[in-house]
Design a protein around this motif. Structure first.
Motif, short mmCIF file in Angstrom:
data_model
loop_
_atom_site.label_atom_id
_atom_site.label_comp_id
_atom_site.label_asym_id
_atom_site.label_seq_id
_atom_site.Cartn_x
_atom_site.Cartn_y
_atom_site.Cartn_z
N ALA A 197 -9.36 2.84 3.85
CA ALA A 197 -8.56 2.45 2.69
C ALA A 197 -9.21 2.93 1.40
O ALA A 197 -8.53 3.38 0.47
N GLU A 198 -10.54 2.84 1.33
CA GLU A 198 -11.25 3.27 0.11
C GLU A 198 -11.04 4.76 -0.13
O GLU A 198 -10.84 5.20 -1.26
N ASN A 199 -11.09 5.53 0.95
CA ASN A 199 -10.84 6.97 0.82
C ASN A 199 -9.46 7.26 0.27
O ASN A 199 -9.23 8.31 -0.32
N ARG A 200 -8.54 6.32 0.47
CA ARG A 200 -7.19 6.53 -0.02
C ARG A 200 -6.96 5.80 -1.34
O ARG A 200 -5.83 5.61 -1.75
N GLY A 201 -8.06 5.37 -1.96
CA GLY A 201 -7.93 4.85 -3.32
C GLY A 201 -8.05 3.34 -3.48
O GLY A 201 -7.96 2.83 -4.59
N ALA A 202 -8.22 2.60 -2.38
CA ALA A 202 -8.34 1.14 -2.52
C ALA A 202 -9.73 0.78 -3.02
O ALA A 202 -10.70 1.49 -2.75
N ARG A 203 -9.82 -0.33 -3.75
CA ARG A 203 -11.09 -0.79 -4.25
C ARG A 203 -11.67 -1.79 -3.23
O ARG A 203 -10.98 -2.70 -2.77
N ILE A 204 -12.94 -1.58 -2.87
CA ILE A 204 -13.57 -2.49 -1.90
C ILE A 204 -14.76 -3.17 -2.56
O ILE A 204 -15.73 -2.52 -2.96
N ALA A 264 -3.09 -5.22 17.35
CA ALA A 264 -2.88 -3.87 16.82
C ALA A 264 -1.59 -3.82 16.00
O ALA A 264 -1.56 -3.27 14.89
N ALA A 265 -0.50 -4.43 16.52
CA ALA A 265 0.78 -4.40 15.82
C ALA A 265 0.69 -5.16 14.50
O ALA A 265 1.20 -4.71 13.46
N THR A 266 0.01 -6.33 14.52
CA THR A 266 -0.09 -7.13 13.30
C THR A 266 -0.95 -6.41 12.26
O THR A 266 -0.60 -6.38 11.07
N GLY A 267 -2.07 -5.82 12.71
CA GLY A 267 -2.92 -5.08 11.78
C GLY A 267 -2.17 -3.93 11.15
O GLY A 267 -2.21 -3.73 9.92
N ALA A 268 -1.43 -3.17 11.96
CA ALA A 268 -0.66 -2.05 11.43
C ALA A 268 0.43 -2.56 10.49
O ALA A 268 0.67 -1.98 9.42
N GLY A 269 1.07 -3.66 10.85
CA GLY A 269 2.12 -4.23 10.01
C GLY A 269 1.57 -4.66 8.66
O GLY A 269 2.17 -4.39 7.61
N LEU A 270 0.42 -5.34 8.67
CA LEU A 270 -0.18 -5.78 7.41
C LEU A 270 -0.56 -4.57 6.55
O LEU A 270 -0.38 -4.59 5.33
N ALA A 271 -1.09 -3.51 7.18
CA ALA A 271 -1.46 -2.31 6.42
C ALA A 271 -0.22 -1.69 5.77
O ALA A 271 -0.26 -1.26 4.61
N LEU A 272 0.90 -1.65 6.52
CA LEU A 272 2.13 -1.09 5.94
C LEU A 272 2.59 -1.92 4.74
O LEU A 272 3.04 -1.38 3.72
N ILE A 273 2.47 -3.25 4.85
CA ILE A 273 2.89 -4.12 3.74
C ILE A 273 1.94 -3.94 2.54
O ILE A 273 2.37 -3.85 1.39
N PHE A 297 -0.20 -1.35 1.85
CA PHE A 297 -0.42 -0.02 1.29
C PHE A 297 0.84 0.85 1.25
O PHE A 297 0.80 1.95 0.71
N GLY A 298 1.93 0.37 1.84
CA GLY A 298 3.17 1.12 1.75
C GLY A 298 3.63 1.16 0.30
O GLY A 298 3.40 0.20 -0.44
N ARG A 299 4.24 2.27 -0.11
CA ARG A 299 4.55 2.38 -1.54
C ARG A 299 6.00 2.05 -1.85
O ARG A 299 6.48 2.30 -2.95
N SER A 300 6.74 1.56 -0.87
CA SER A 300 8.11 1.16 -1.18
C SER A 300 8.51 0.03 -0.25
O SER A 300 7.70 -0.49 0.51
N LEU A 301 9.78 -0.34 -0.37
CA LEU A 301 10.27 -1.49 0.40
C LEU A 301 10.29 -1.21 1.90
O LEU A 301 10.00 -2.08 2.71
N TRP A 302 10.65 0.05 2.26
CA TRP A 302 10.87 0.33 3.69
C TRP A 302 9.63 0.17 4.56
O TRP A 302 9.70 -0.46 5.63
#
Lengths: 225, 56
Positions: A90-97, A145-154, A156-161
């Protein structure tokens, strides 16, 4: 990089595992020990009249408790390694840790690893009825795995979809359903099972909050050097 | 040119480090939390129950 990942993970995992073990011994172990009296048949709560709550005197079982501390530290160190890998990506993609965002990472980790599986497979006391363990383990891994991926989409996703897709991913394992027992067979009183489940989740939340905060803190300090 | 090669190999070692640490973490969670071998299961028993792993 390898060293930075390991340093954060080991510090955070060991501290969180140690604290989780102490909380477990103080708040969860009494329910486990009481449940074992029913599992072994020493006590039964079906039949004539109510069963008095068995007294569990405060006692330290050196081998058993030391193993709990050891395995708690191990498991949380394993979780910490997975958490810092995700943080680093996430940090590599710009998140602050740092410690503050680390707390959010920790709580999200708790949701993915403990709360989400528990939503359909509640933490079990010894003696609870349950489906075959292999099937439950597979469901457990897939759900995390599904919950982790889902949380990441929520997060770090840049829109509603992506956020909507994340929500669907989080719900999907529960809509499909966890492997379940075909009958109620647990010998353990429901009062005990309820307290155990909420205590197990509470201890998990505390441990994960500490895990994320320390991992974020050590990670950001590594940056400064 | 040199810097690009350097940063590329740096990136590759970063990916390797991430993969290695992730795999070690998964391995630890699997062995400590899920392996059903008798002695391991007994030793980890209380923690597995208390952290909500499918245990038995």
């Amino acid at each position: 990089m390898f060293q930075k990942l390991l340093t954060s993970a080991l510090f955070a995992g060991f501290a969180a595992g140690l604290i989780a073990a102490l909380l477990q011994l103080a708040f969860v172990q009494p329910s486990l020990l009481r449940a074992e009296l029913f599992e072994s048949g020493t006590l039964t709560h079906f039949g004539s009249g109510p069963t008095p709550v068995p007294e569990i005197p405060f006692a330290i079982d050196p081998v058993r408790d030391a193993l709990s501390v050891l395995f708690s530290a191990l498991i949380y160190t394993g979780y910490a390694m997975l958490l810092v890998v995700a943080m680093s990506v996430a940090e590599n993609r710009g998140a602050r840790i740092d410690a503050r965002t680390g707390l959010i990472w920790g709580v999200a980790g708790f949701v993915a690893v403990q709360l989400a599986p528990a939503f359909s497979l509640p933490p079990e006391l010894p003696g609870s009825a349950a489906a075959e363990v292999g099937a439950r383990q597979v469901w457990w891994f897939v759900t995390i795995a599904a919950t982790g991926a889902g949380l990441a989409l929520i997060a770090f996703g840049r829109s509603l979809w992506p956020a909507l897709a994340g929500a669907v991913l989080i719900l999907l394992p529960h809509l499909v359903g966890a492997p379940h027992h075909a009958s109620y067979a647990g010998p353990v009183p429901p009062e005990l099972a309820g307290l155990f489940a909420s205590r197990a989740l509470g201890v998990g939340l505390m441990a994960w909050a500490i895990l994320g905060t320390i991992a974020g803190y050590v990670w950001s300090r590594g940056e400064a050097q | 040119m040199t810097t690009q090669t350097l940063s590329l190999s740096g990136l590759r070692s970063d990916i390797l480090a991430l993969a290695a640490v992730g795999l070690i973490g998964l391995g630890i969670v699997f062995v400590a939390g899920h392996a059903q071998a008798g002695a391991l299961h007994d030793a980890a028993h209380d923690v597995r129950h208390a952290t909500g792993f499918p245990c038995h």
